[in-house]
Design a protein around this motif. Sequence first.
Motif, PDB file in Angstrom:
ATOM      1  N   VAL A  42       0.834  -1.201   0.000  1.00  0.00           N
ATOM      2  CA  VAL A  42       0.000   0.000   0.000  1.00  0.00           C
ATOM      3  C   VAL A  42       0.871   1.254   0.000  1.00  0.00           C
ATOM      4  O   VAL A  42       0.572   2.231  -0.672  1.00  0.00           O
ATOM      5  N   ILE A  43       1.981   1.198   0.714  1.00  0.00           N
ATOM      6  CA  ILE A  43       2.868   2.357   0.807  1.00  0.00           C
ATOM      7  C   ILE A  43       3.454   2.719  -0.558  1.00  0.00           C
ATOM      8  O   ILE A  43       3.614   3.890  -0.890  1.00  0.00           O
ATOM      9  N   PHE A  44       3.737   1.694  -1.371  1.00  0.00           N
ATOM     10  CA  PHE A  44       4.374   1.961  -2.654  1.00  0.00           C
ATOM     11  C   PHE A  44       3.377   2.100  -3.797  1.00  0.00           C
ATOM     12  O   PHE A  44       3.737   1.976  -4.959  1.00  0.00           O
ATOM     13  N   TYR A  45       2.167   2.405  -3.480  1.00  0.00           N
ATOM     14  CA  TYR A  45       1.121   2.613  -4.476  1.00  0.00           C
ATOM     15  C   TYR A  45       1.545   3.577  -5.587  1.00  0.00           C
ATOM     16  O   TYR A  45       1.288   3.317  -6.759  1.00  0.00           O
ATOM     17  N   PRO A  46       2.234   4.692  -5.283  1.00  0.00           N
ATOM     18  CA  PRO A  46       2.594   5.627  -6.366  1.00  0.00           C
ATOM     19  C   PRO A  46       3.509   5.027  -7.429  1.00  0.00           C
ATOM     20  O   PRO A  46       3.609   5.545  -8.527  1.00  0.00           O
ATOM     21  N   TYR A  47       4.162   3.934  -7.124  1.00  0.00           N
ATOM     22  CA  TYR A  47       5.068   3.319  -8.076  1.00  0.00           C
ATOM     23  C   TYR A  47       4.301   2.560  -9.161  1.00  0.00           C
ATOM     24  O   TYR A  47       4.881   2.002 -10.071  1.00  0.00           O
ATOM     25  N   PHE A  48       2.994   2.594  -9.096  1.00  0.00           N
ATOM     26  CA  PHE A  48       2.166   1.769  -9.982  1.00  0.00           C
ATOM     27  C   PHE A  48       2.339   2.090 -11.451  1.00  0.00           C
ATOM     28  O   PHE A  48       2.023   1.270 -12.300  1.00  0.00           O
ATOM     29  N   PHE A  49       2.870   3.233 -11.817  1.00  0.00           N
ATOM     30  CA  PHE A  49       3.022   3.565 -13.234  1.00  0.00           C
ATOM     31  C   PHE A  49       3.870   2.534 -13.970  1.00  0.00           C
ATOM     32  O   PHE A  49       3.624   2.234 -15.122  1.00  0.00           O
ATOM     33  N   ARG A  50       4.873   1.972 -13.313  1.00  0.00           N
ATOM     34  CA  ARG A  50       5.702   0.956 -13.924  1.00  0.00           C
ATOM     35  C   ARG A  50       4.983  -0.388 -14.031  1.00  0.00           C
ATOM     36  O   ARG A  50       5.385  -1.248 -14.797  1.00  0.00           O
ATOM     37  N   VAL A  51       3.960  -0.583 -13.245  1.00  0.00           N
ATOM     38  CA  VAL A  51       3.243  -1.851 -13.220  1.00  0.00           C
ATOM     39  C   VAL A  51       2.533  -2.122 -14.545  1.00  0.00           C
ATOM     40  O   VAL A  51       2.360  -3.273 -14.939  1.00  0.00           O
ATOM     41  N   ILE A  52       2.174  -1.082 -15.275  1.00  0.00           N
ATOM     42  CA  ILE A  52       1.460  -1.283 -16.531  1.00  0.00           C
ATOM     43  C   ILE A  52       2.274  -2.081 -17.533  1.00  0.00           C
ATOM     44  O   ILE A  52       1.734  -2.621 -18.486  1.00  0.00           O
ATOM     45  N   TYR A  53       3.582  -2.180 -17.334  1.00  0.00           N
ATOM     46  CA  TYR A  53       4.425  -2.948 -18.243  1.00  0.00           C
ATOM     47  C   TYR A  53       4.352  -4.447 -18.002  1.00  0.00           C
ATOM     48  O   TYR A  53       4.807  -5.227 -18.818  1.00  0.00           O
ATOM     49  N   TYR A  54       3.809  -4.869 -16.875  1.00  0.00           N
ATOM     50  CA  TYR A  54       3.843  -6.270 -16.480  1.00  0.00           C
ATOM     51  C   TYR A  54       2.519  -6.973 -16.769  1.00  0.00           C
ATOM     52  O   TYR A  54       1.461  -6.436 -16.469  1.00  0.00           O
ATOM     53  N   PRO A  55       2.590  -8.194 -17.304  1.00  0.00           N
ATOM     54  CA  PRO A  55       1.358  -8.983 -17.430  1.00  0.00           C
ATOM     55  C   PRO A  55       0.946  -9.499 -16.059  1.00  0.00           C
ATOM     56  O   PRO A  55       1.771  -9.627 -15.155  1.00  0.00           O
ATOM     57  N   ARG A  56      -0.339  -9.790 -15.901  1.00  0.00           N
ATOM     58  CA  ARG A  56      -0.834 -10.346 -14.639  1.00  0.00           C
ATOM     59  C   ARG A  56      -0.158 -11.689 -14.398  1.00  0.00           C
ATOM     60  O   ARG A  56      -0.050 -12.511 -15.292  1.00  0.00           O
ATOM     61  N   TYR A  57       0.303 -11.906 -13.178  1.00  0.00           N
ATOM     62  CA  TYR A  57       1.034 -13.127 -12.853  1.00  0.00           C
ATOM     63  C   TYR A  57       0.111 -14.336 -12.839  1.00  0.00           C
ATOM     64  O   TYR A  57      -1.015 -14.276 -12.366  1.00  0.00           O
ATOM     65  N   ARG A  58       0.620 -15.439 -13.372  1.00  0.00           N
ATOM     66  CA  ARG A  58      -0.071 -16.724 -13.339  1.00  0.00           C
ATOM     67  C   ARG A  58       0.946 -17.786 -12.916  1.00  0.00           C
ATOM     68  O   ARG A  58       2.087 -17.755 -13.363  1.00  0.00           O
ATOM     69  N   ASN A  59       0.532 -18.747 -12.110  1.00  0.00           N
ATOM     70  CA  ASN A  59       1.426 -19.832 -11.710  1.00  0.00           C
ATOM     71  C   ASN A  59       1.737 -20.722 -12.906  1.00  0.00           C
ATOM     72  O   ASN A  59       0.876 -20.956 -13.753  1.00  0.00           O
ATOM     73  N   ASN A  60       2.952 -21.221 -12.963  1.00  0.00           N
ATOM     74  CA  ASN A  60       3.382 -22.148 -14.020  1.00  0.00           C
ATOM     75  C   ASN A  60       3.060 -21.631 -15.412  1.00  0.00           C
ATOM     76  O   ASN A  60       2.560 -22.371 -16.258  1.00  0.00           O
ATOM     77  N   ALA A  61       3.326 -20.362 -15.645  1.00  0.00           N
ATOM     78  CA  ALA A  61       2.940 -19.741 -16.907  1.00  0.00           C
ATOM     79  C   ALA A  61       4.161 -19.388 -17.754  1.00  0.00           C
ATOM     80  O   ALA A  61       5.285 -19.298 -17.263  1.00  0.00           O
ATOM     81  N   ARG A  62       3.891 -19.183 -19.045  1.00  0.00           N
ATOM     82  CA  ARG A  62       4.925 -18.820 -20.010  1.00  0.00           C
ATOM     83  C   ARG A  62       4.642 -17.413 -20.532  1.00  0.00           C
ATOM     84  O   ARG A  62       3.523 -17.092 -20.901  1.00  0.00           O
ATOM     85  N   VAL A  63       5.708 -16.613 -20.602  1.00  0.00           N
ATOM     86  CA  VAL A  63       5.587 -15.260 -21.120  1.00  0.00           C
ATOM     87  C   VAL A  63       6.604 -15.063 -22.240  1.00  0.00           C
ATOM     88  O   VAL A  63       7.711 -15.605 -22.187  1.00  0.00           O
ATOM     89  N   LEU A  64       6.208 -14.315 -23.256  1.00  0.00           N
ATOM     90  CA  LEU A  64       7.079 -13.974 -24.376  1.00  0.00           C
ATOM     91  C   LEU A  64       7.187 -12.459 -24.448  1.00  0.00           C
ATOM     92  O   LEU A  64       6.180 -11.756 -24.411  1.00  0.00           O
ATOM     93  N   GLU A  65       8.423 -11.957 -24.563  1.00  0.00           N
ATOM     94  CA  GLU A  65       8.625 -10.537 -24.811  1.00  0.00           C
ATOM     95  C   GLU A  65       9.163 -10.371 -26.220  1.00  0.00           C
ATOM     96  O   GLU A  65      10.236 -10.884 -26.553  1.00  0.00           O
ATOM     97  N   VAL A  66       8.434  -9.654 -27.043  1.00  0.00           N
ATOM     98  CA  VAL A  66       8.845  -9.372 -28.412  1.00  0.00           C
ATOM     99  C   VAL A  66       9.626  -8.057 -28.387  1.00  0.00           C
ATOM    100  O   VAL A  66       9.154  -7.065 -27.843  1.00  0.00           O
ATOM    101  N   GLY A  67      10.821  -8.062 -28.975  1.00  0.00           N
ATOM    102  CA  GLY A  67      11.676  -6.882 -28.925  1.00  0.00           C
ATOM    103  C   GLY A  67      12.306  -6.737 -27.551  1.00  0.00           C
ATOM    104  O   GLY A  67      12.315  -5.662 -26.965  1.00  0.00           O
ATOM    105  N   CYS A  68      12.848  -7.819 -27.049  1.00  0.00           N
ATOM    106  CA  CYS A  68      13.310  -7.870 -25.658  1.00  0.00           C
ATOM    107  C   CYS A  68      14.664  -7.219 -25.420  1.00  0.00           C
ATOM    108  O   CYS A  68      15.090  -7.093 -24.271  1.00  0.00           O
TER     109      CYS A  68
END
Length: 181
Positions: A42-68
């Motif tokens: 809750v304290i670090f709520y203002p840092y949320f602007f960077r959060v938009i870059y992250y996909p929602r976390y899922r257990n045992n999941a695969r993520v691909l970044e294009v242009g990594c």
Amino acid sequence: YGPYGDFDSNSPKRLVAKTRDFVLRHTLSYFLNYGKRRFWDVIFYPYFFRVIYYPRYRNNARVLEVGCGNGRFLSKLRELGWKEAIGVDLSDHAANAGKKHGLDIRVGTLEDVNFKSDHFDAVVLHYVFEHVFNPLRTLSEIRRILKPGGEVVISVPNNNSLLAKIFGKNWFWLEVPRHLF
């Protein structure tokens, strides 16, 4: 150019990096279910602007970044618990920088790499989509490799932003001819 350089955890700015990572971890926990929620979230709520870059976390999941680029973001996703974090970039140099850190980075376009259908839970493109030659073809490929219910995170420059209005045709993010769209 940062995305094509090496990244090293033994940087002289280690304390700053550790602090930034601490804040990022707790912000991701609060907004996108990474790890357990804590009071600090809750304290670090203002840092949320960077959060938009992250996909929602899922257990045992695969993520691909294009242009990594060098895979710095992939490394962070892997550190945060993604089962598989794979990248694609056009640059051999960038891919090799990430491979030195044990990352799985393929060289070429998304369409060239030819991943299996319904393979990824999330696909991320940060400031890449405006560079692709055929956006519809790229979106079709993303749809093919994305599992049903998967998530796509696309970040692009906002030509309706305040800075774009102020600078008009001289706005930095136009980057003609590198930005095709």
